[in-house]
Design a protein around this motif. Structure first.
Motif, short mmCIF file in Angstrom:
data_model
loop_
_atom_site.label_atom_id
_atom_site.label_comp_id
_atom_site.label_asym_id
_atom_site.label_seq_id
_atom_site.Cartn_x
_atom_site.Cartn_y
_atom_site.Cartn_z
N ARG A 183 40.58 46.93 39.43
CA ARG A 183 40.04 45.68 40.85
C ARG A 183 38.56 46.03 41.26
O ARG A 183 37.62 45.39 41.48
CB ARG A 183 41.60 44.95 41.15
CG ARG A 183 40.68 44.17 42.58
CD ARG A 183 41.77 43.43 42.95
NE ARG A 183 42.31 42.64 42.43
CZ ARG A 183 41.79 41.27 41.87
NH1 ARG A 183 40.78 41.04 42.04
NH2 ARG A 183 43.50 41.11 40.22
N LEU A 185 39.85 39.54 36.08
CA LEU A 185 39.25 40.35 37.20
C LEU A 185 37.70 39.17 37.06
O LEU A 185 37.03 39.07 36.19
CB LEU A 185 38.18 42.19 36.73
CG LEU A 185 39.37 42.81 36.42
CD1 LEU A 185 39.05 43.71 36.47
CD2 LEU A 185 40.05 43.40 37.71
N ALA A 228 45.91 44.13 38.93
CA ALA A 228 43.55 43.78 38.12
C ALA A 228 44.37 42.26 38.07
O ALA A 228 43.49 41.58 38.21
CB ALA A 228 43.69 44.55 36.77
N ARG A 279 35.19 46.10 39.21
CA ARG A 279 35.05 44.52 38.02
C ARG A 279 33.63 44.52 38.03
O ARG A 279 33.66 44.16 36.85
CB ARG A 279 36.19 43.73 39.10
CG ARG A 279 35.76 43.65 39.67
CD ARG A 279 37.06 41.98 40.58
NE ARG A 279 36.15 41.56 42.08
CZ ARG A 279 37.00 42.09 43.04
NH1 ARG A 279 37.28 43.00 43.28
NH2 ARG A 279 36.29 41.83 44.50
N LYS A 300 32.83 44.32 33.75
CA LYS A 300 32.67 43.33 33.01
C LYS A 300 31.50 42.92 32.84
O LYS A 300 30.74 42.21 32.44
CB LYS A 300 33.08 42.14 34.35
CG LYS A 300 34.03 41.83 34.80
CD LYS A 300 34.07 40.26 36.06
CE LYS A 300 34.06 39.13 35.26
NZ LYS A 300 34.97 39.08 35.00
#
Length: 263
Positions: A93, A263, A169, A96, A100
């Motif tokens: 997390r 996320l 997450a 992220r 991503k």
């Protein structure tokens, strides 16, 4: 079966580089730099010693070991476990933006956070080791068992992180639950008191794998007890680590599409 751990091993150079970057980022812009990694734990040890030894008058020797030394060694082990647990469960997390936006090998993130915690731990351990050697005026071959117990702590944290990182997450609530569990573990791990006080109920505390590491540190410094002298307890610990590893690998593979979307 151990796919994510094989990836961690293949990317071990990247893990080391990223952990060093984490240290630089953590202390960037500070005058004392990594010294702050010593100031906080040493202050906490001093405060707890004052509260329990001076304030509560409960600072007598523990099985022959001076209370302050006994407390300091236990807390050094706890800081590694605490920081590793806290950082690994949030490793996905907290990163992220990287996950991503780049094709990043996310499986290595718990290992990065553990190595970051371990580098700080080594500095603190070196300071405490010197202080113990000077104050106790003795160095034992059993002290070198710390290498084994550090390895055990890192493996435990890697297993726990592999299990908790995907869950956190997906759910912030689970992260808050783990923060509560960590507070519970702090007080249920014999940091300020000896598990011997529980008598026949000592086994309840031994279920907690953190106790294995904390007590191992104390056995190595004060009691000259080898981990091989507790074969059943050692076997239990490593079976538990194996269970965490298997569960972590399973959750990562099953939940990866879910937490990548979340996320």
């Amino acid at each position: 079966m151990f796919d994510i751990y094989k990836e961690m091993w293949r990317k071990r150079g990247m893990i080391q580089s990223l952990s060093i970057q984490e240290i630089k980022r953590e202390y960037a812009g500070t005058l004392l730099g990594f010294v702050w990694g010593l100031v906080n734990p040493l202050m906490r040890i001093a405060v707890f010693w004052f509260v329990f030894s001076i304030g509560a008058r409960a600072g007598g020797p523990v099985n022959g070991a001076p209370f302050f030394a006994w407390l300091a060694i236990g807390m050094v082990a706890w800081f590694l476990l605490n920081d590793g647990f806290r950082l690994t469960q949030k490793s996905f997390r907290s990163k992220r933006s990287i996950i991503k936006n780049t094709p990043f090998p996310i499986a290595i993130l718990p290992a990065v956070q553990i190595l970051f915690s371990y580098y700080i731990h080594l500095i603190l351990l070196a300071v405490i080791f010197v202080l113990m050697a000077l104050s106790l005026q003795t160095v034992s071959l059993y002290n070198f068992q710390l290498i084994y117990y550090d390895f055990a702590a890192v493996m435990l944290l890697l297993g726990i992180g592999s299990v908790t990182a995907p869950l956190v997450a997906v759910s912030k609530d689970f992260g808050r639950f783990l923060d509560t569990i960590l507070v519970f573990l702090f007080w249920m791990t014999p940091i300020f008191w000896s598990a011997d006080n529980l008598g026949m109920y000592e086994w309840i505390i031994k279920i907690n794998p953190f106790h294995y590491v904390v007590q191992g540190y104390r056995d190595s410094f004060f009691y000259d007890i080898g981990f091989w002298e507790q074969p059943l307890y050692t076997l239990y610990f490593w079976i538990l680590v194996l269970v965490f590893f298997l569960l972590g690998n399973y959750l990562h593979k099953r939940m990866k599409p879910i937490f990548l979307d979340t996320l």
